[in-house]
Design an enzyme around this catalytic site. Sequence first.
Site, short mmCIF file in Angstrom:
data_model
loop_
_atom_site.label_atom_id
_atom_site.label_comp_id
_atom_site.label_asym_id
_atom_site.label_seq_id
_atom_site.Cartn_x
_atom_site.Cartn_y
_atom_site.Cartn_z
CD GLU A 178 -1.61 2.46 1.62
OE1 GLU A 178 -2.34 3.42 1.35
OE2 GLU A 178 -0.54 2.59 2.24
CG ASP A 198 -4.64 2.92 5.64
OD1 ASP A 198 -3.95 3.09 6.68
OD2 ASP A 198 -4.11 2.78 4.52
ZN LIG Z 1 -1.79 3.33 5.58
#
Ligand SMILES: [Zn+2]
Length: 352
Positions: free
Chosen positions: A222, A243
């Site tokens: 990511e 997140d």
């Molecule tokens: Zn992150």
Amino acid sequence: MNDVFYEKDTVDLLGQIVNIPSPSGFTKTIMTFIAKYLTDLGIDYKKTNKGAIIATFTGQNDESHRLLTAHVDTLGAMVKEIKSNGRLRLALVGGFNWNAIEGEYCKIHTASGKKIRGTILMHETSVHVYAKAGEIKRDEKHIEVRLDEKVKTPDEIRNIGINVGDFVSFDPRFEVTDSGFIKSRHLDDKASTALLLQLMKHIKENNVLLPYTTHFYISNNEEIGYGGNSNIPEQVVEYIAVDMGAIGDGQASDEYTVSICAKDSSGPYHYDLTRHLVNLAEQHKIDYKLDIYPYYGSDASAAIRAGYDVKHALFGPGIESSHAYERTHIDSLKATAQLLYVYVTSSMVKED
Ligand SMILES: [Zn+2]
């Protein structure tokens, strides 16, 4: 609602995973840990060619699927150059500023599997020698690694096994305070990963039948922009990135609530799905903040950019001083765990 948040287990698990070095591109050890965690619980998963793990729970409805992702890759660095002064120059992995690692202890991971200790320092650190030490720019020219080995020359460094391209990880310095704060590097996004793993454990151990087939996608790329943008099953309708919420001047997010993102640098998240999350939080009295993250992208926006036709949304714990000396509070983990549970057990957003 308290029963979906296992405070001690979550914090212990988080402590374990922040201590497994996993800069983007060097995530084999952490993925092995996650694979074992799932295997021990009897949860099936598959591994992608990029090294991510997708665990699937078949739901009542197996035609429309959900996917939730969190990422275990973190910021880190690579040995860029072995300097003539016996120190190392670094190339950064992921997006952060040099001052965020100044003074940090680190490990150099050699090709033969050795871990060599060092400290990340300005070349001009000693105030007894460098009068203007405080004014010099923190950048790749001045920041270097002082190795805790008796080495003075590039040849001596190569002789202990260090080479250009070796990964460098930063010590997380994980600490839980009596006041409930969790201080550590890499809470982005290992805090969310710990919550997803705990949620899977809860579902498995309590035989929870989810309303829809739900995929839990632990991504490992990511921070470099392409973690969860592939291997998305075609039945997936709703895609949630779990997140961190970004905290700072003008931000609504804090360390005590779950942060729901309406928009980041990639543009607005799916309106109805975002409203659905807000409504769930309201209905279940979960402390939340709706926010906009100014300089931010997620695996959900990466999936959209990669051309996936999904409804995407983003929420997670509020993380103070992100991509640096991060901190959050138990309250934020708890609120995120609660929203995760009510979301995976909720009905899908209806088409009007
Ligand atoms: Zn992150």
